[in-house]
Enzyme design. Structure first.
Site, PDB file in Angstrom:
ATOM      1  N   GLU A   1      50.552  41.281  57.974  1.00  0.00           N
ATOM      2  CA  GLU A   1      51.265  41.615  56.696  1.00  0.00           C
ATOM      3  C   GLU A   1      52.811  40.547  56.256  1.00  0.00           C
ATOM      4  OE1 GLU A   1      50.139  42.590  54.283  1.00  0.00           O
ATOM      5  OE2 GLU A   1      52.169  43.057  52.390  1.00  0.00           O
TER       6      GLU A   1
ATOM      7  N   THR B   1      46.778  35.870  38.979  1.00  0.00           N
ATOM      8  CA  THR B   1      47.360  36.304  40.394  1.00  0.00           C
ATOM      9  C   THR B   1      45.684  37.060  40.558  1.00  0.00           C
ATOM     10  OG1 THR B   1      48.684  36.748  41.353  1.00  0.00           O
ATOM     11  CG2 THR B   1      48.847  38.290  39.887  1.00  0.00           C
TER      12      THR B   1
END
Ligand code: DMJ
Length: 644
Positions: A508, A619
């Site tokens: 992440e 997006t």
């Protein structure tokens, strides 16, 4: 009854003549009744029938401007759809009037059909299944020709595309190995979809380990996030049975009258974006009207002293507020800055400028306020219009604001000069303050906290390789090659973050301090939740450079996903990319279907599948067409080359 006696006529003779007349009259009236009755059996097109029966038979037909066949179709459609009939939405989103709909025009003129096919699709290349869907969409869009001339015309929009959206052969690559890889990605999509359908149908996401659905609290009670996010992916992959299931669900079960607290940003990028893309690709009026209905529900979020929307909105009451965790009631840059593409399209489709006005107002404020070192901090007060703290990031909290600047410029057919200026200005400030080179030679984007650098890059920030790549060509001439190089370097760094893990999937967040080079140093940063950003950059860089390494990198990701994230009932994120004995997080995110698998599929397709000359991706990877105003107004026509 008394008969007066006529001279020279006997009573019996008079009685005979009277009964003859009676029989004659009876015969005559029978004849008239017969003729009139026969009218009912005549075809609707016979003029006599229209004259005699117009009131009783034709007047109730008030739907759309189509033919009587359309009307019968309408009467057969489910009630829910009859309440919002196709083609009956006026510019202001009101349902059409009886008077308007009574004008009766032929439903699809030959010329118009030809124009649509020429404008958007090489019909002979379509699979039979997709052709069937197409013909139903043709019926759906036929109504817009009869509608008010200042409403959106699907045919005109298709005529203004440079190329067919699905390419000459649905983007099928010539090279057999690439095609095999593409087929593999399609199989992954089908697997993810089938399991969602089986265990979580109608819920927002699939929990593949426990085999049930997840609703969550991001969408304010809206359901089916995975369905809306999948519509366009299924369509471009040619999974038409699955696409039809998704469409039918939208028609019968997508209930927008929810009353929960939703993230304005998430609902916009996934639901509004997903519905808009589905409409632009298929022409199904259903998707347009749902997008409009939902768009309208988001408007109250902008009712703040500055017009900067708050992050959370109750879709029922329209009340909005800021996230509890956002400092001092602030709004988030990546949230209020990621509405532009969808809102401009909502205005396009409704001919109602309100949506564009709302996002232009955000733009105006951002232009006006002072920016520390030219940077845009992540938190802004919707009350005072000032920055709340100076944390700048190209990753989470900031990311898609920058993405929407360059994409707004591209989507406007390169006419939105403000967006262009803001994008290159922001990029310059990012380069001057955030872009770093690690001791090992990796280029990365650090985060900035009031002038102090945090040498960390989030997975989310990895979209920026692709973003800088697509913007390279419109930068100052002396900077173009530099931007392309920077895009390649960032993408390389993100690839490194994958290759340095045991699973070959990226964490992440990864760091460049304390000896770390593109690796996570904290336990809490080691997870991978099926995110798309790294693959997204591979896809753009492939299209821009055709360097085969990007396809190889994409294939590495496919193999890693298959090995570590595929479970018996779907795909799941993992908790630690650095260990081979993976622990799954039990969540198949909707963006895996919308973005990760779509970008992989595009990476292994020819460039003419959703060509960049015509499309930008929001997006959430939902393709939106470039708006060619002058072409759509009929002032200029596109150079329609042999590809059509
Ligand atoms: C998606 O919903 C979008 O890409 C968003 O911009 C960022 N986060 C997820 C995917 O990681």
């Amino acid at each position: 009854m008394v008969f007066r006696k006529l001279p020279g006529v006997s009573a019996s003779g008079m009685g005979l003549r009277l009964s003859q007349k009676f029989v004659f009259l009876l015969f005559l009236s029978g004849l008239v009744t017969l003729c009139f009755g026969a009218l009912f059996f005549l075809p609707d097109s016979v003029r006599l029938k229209r004259i005699f029966l117009s009131k009783t038979e034709i007047q109730p037909v008030t739907v759309g401007s189509g033919s009587e066949n359309d009307v019968r179709e309408h009467l057969k459609r489910p009630k829910q759809e009859q309440e919002h009939p196709r083609g009956m939405t006026s510019a202001k989103g009101e349902t059409g009037t009886k008077a308007k709909s009574l004008s009766r025009k032929p439903s699809v003129s030959h010329e118009a059909t030809e124009e649509r096919l020429a404008g958007g699709k090489a019909q002979e290349d379509l699979t039979l299944a997709r052709s069937k869907i197409e013909s139903s969409s043709e019926r759906a869009t036929s109504s817009d020709r009869g509608a008010n001339t200042d409403t959106f015309s699907y045919q005109k929009y298709r005529g203004c595309l440079m190329k067919p959206p699905l390419g000459r052969d649905n983007g099928k690559p010539g090279d057999p190995q690439t095609n095999e890889r593409r087929e593999k990605v399609k199989e992954m999509m089908k697997f993810a979809w089938d399991n969602y359908k089986r265990y979580a149908w109608g819920k927002n996401e699939l929990r593949p380990l426990t085999r049930n659905g997840h609703i969550g609290n991001m969408f304010g009670g809206l359901r089916g996030a995975s369905i809306i996010d999948s519509l366009d992916t299924l369509y471009i992959m040619g999974l038409m049975e699955e696409y039809t299931e998704a469409k039918d669900w939208v028609q019968t079960s997508l209930d927008l009258n929810s009353n929960g607290e939703a993230s304005l940003f998430e609902v916009n990028i996934r639901y509004v974006g997903g519905l808009l893309s589905a409409y632009y690709l298929t022409g199904e009026e259903l998707f347009r009207s749902k997008a409009m209905e939902l768009g309208e529900k988001l408007l109250p979020a902008f009712n703040t002293p500055t017009g900067i929307p708050r992050g959370v909105i109750n879709l029922g009451s329209g009340t909005s507020w800021s996230w509890g965790w956002a400092s001092a009631g602030s709004s988030i840059l990546a949230e209020f800055g990621t509405l532009h593409l969808e809102f401009v399209h909502l205005s396009e489709l409704s001919n109602n400028p309100i949506y564009t006005e709302k996002v232009m107002n955000i733009r105006k404020l951002l232009n006006k306020i002072e920016k520390p070192h030219g940077l845009y901090p992540n938190f802004l007060s919707p009350v005072s219009g000032n920055w709340v703290q100076h944390h700048v990031s190209i990753g989470g909290l900031g990311d898609s604001f920058y993405e929407y600047l360059i994409k707004s410029y591209l989507m406007s057919d390169k006419t939105d000069d403000d967006a262009k200026r803001m994008y290159y200005g922001a990029l310059e400030a990012i380069e001057a303050n955030l872009v770093q080179k690690s001791p090992g030679g990796l280029t990365y984007m650090a985060e900035w906290r009031g002038g102090i650098l945090d040498h960390k890059m989030g997975h989310l920030a990895c979209f920026s390789g692709g973003m800088i790549g697509i913007g390279a060509d419109d930068g100052a001439p002396e900077k173009r090659q530099h931007y392309l190089d920077l895009a390649a370097e960032i993408t390389h760094t993100c690839h490194e973050s994958y290759t340095r893990s045991a699973t070959k999937l990226g964490p992440e967040a990864f760091r460049f301090d304390g000896g770390a080079e593109a690796t996570a140093t904290r336990l809490s940063d080691r997870y991978y939740i099926l995110r798309p950003e790294v693959i997204e950059s591979y896809m753009y860089m492939w299209r821009l450079t055709h360097d085969p390494k990007y396809r190889e990198w994409g294939w590495e990701a496919v193999e890693a996903l298959e090995q570590h994230c595929r479970v018996e009932a779907g795909f799941s994120g993992i908790r630690d990319v650095y260990t081979m004995t993976v622990s799954h997080d039990n969540m198949q995110q909707s963006f895996f279907l919308s973005e990760t698998l779509k970008y992989l599929y595009l990476l292994f397709s020819d460039d003419d599948l959703l060509p960049m000359e015509d499309w930008v991706f929001n997006t959430e990877a939902h393709p939106l067409p470039i708006i060619r105003k002058s072409c759509q107004r009929g002032e200029a026509t596109q150079d329609k080359t042999a590809s059509k």
